[in-house]
Design an enzyme around this catalytic site. Sequence first.
Site, PDB file in Angstrom:
ATOM      1  N   HIS A  68       0.833  -1.205   0.000  1.00  0.00           N
ATOM      2  CA  HIS A  68       0.000   0.000   0.000  1.00  0.00           C
ATOM      3  C   HIS A  68       0.867   1.255   0.000  1.00  0.00           C
ATOM      4  O   HIS A  68       1.899   1.305   0.672  1.00  0.00           O
ATOM      5  CB  HIS A  68      -0.939   0.004   1.218  1.00  0.00           C
ATOM      6  CG  HIS A  68      -2.041  -0.977   1.058  1.00  0.00           C
ATOM      7  ND1 HIS A  68      -1.865  -2.329   1.218  1.00  0.00           N
ATOM      8  CD2 HIS A  68      -3.322  -0.799   0.709  1.00  0.00           C
ATOM      9  CE1 HIS A  68      -3.005  -2.941   0.983  1.00  0.00           C
ATOM     10  NE2 HIS A  68      -3.908  -2.044   0.670  1.00  0.00           N
ATOM     11  N   GLN A  89      -8.306   7.729  -2.363  1.00  0.00           N
ATOM     12  CA  GLN A  89      -7.658   8.858  -1.703  1.00  0.00           C
ATOM     13  C   GLN A  89      -8.335  10.173  -2.080  1.00  0.00           C
ATOM     14  O   GLN A  89      -8.543  11.035  -1.222  1.00  0.00           O
ATOM     15  CB  GLN A  89      -6.164   8.889  -2.023  1.00  0.00           C
ATOM     16  CG  GLN A  89      -5.395   7.769  -1.327  1.00  0.00           C
ATOM     17  CD  GLN A  89      -3.907   8.013  -1.271  1.00  0.00           C
ATOM     18  OE1 GLN A  89      -3.443   9.152  -1.200  1.00  0.00           O
ATOM     19  NE2 GLN A  89      -3.135   6.929  -1.267  1.00  0.00           N
TER      20      GLN A  89
END
Length: 168
Positions: A68, A89
């Site tokens: 990640h 995001q």
Amino acid sequence: MTTIDYLNAASVDAFVAEIGFAFEDSPWIARVAAAQRPFASRDELHAAMVAAVAAASDFDRVALIRAHPDLAGRVAREGRLTAASAAEQAGAGLAALTPEEIERFDRDNGAYRANFGFPFVICARENTKATILAALAARRDNDRATEIATALAEIAKIARLRIEDAVS
């Protein structure tokens, strides 16, 4: 969007190509889960993938966490996130940060990574930049085992949402 029926009938390679993205840069999880077919639902598919992670070695579980990217980090600013990560995001408000917020994310992500040896992971789609920063600060004091377990639980949430988006 694909279907459970298609995934159940697909070759292993096609299965991995369709759903391997659910766990960030870790298609091995889909490959392991493919052996558990057929799945009656997205929930069963997700459970098989989570079970694959649970059965993996500590090394592989930490490698999954390390796959990640840092939230609002350099990779994001350079536009090198996976499509799923970029959308997640952005949805949490991390694509439009002030220079001060970028500096704080960089500082806090760096301290977290220095403490644990892997990036901070949280399900961005269930959070805002404020709650992400608060969790980042709060979780920095956890012990490593707790943080590994927490990160894997967050990864399972991320994967569930990705599967819900991709499979009918």
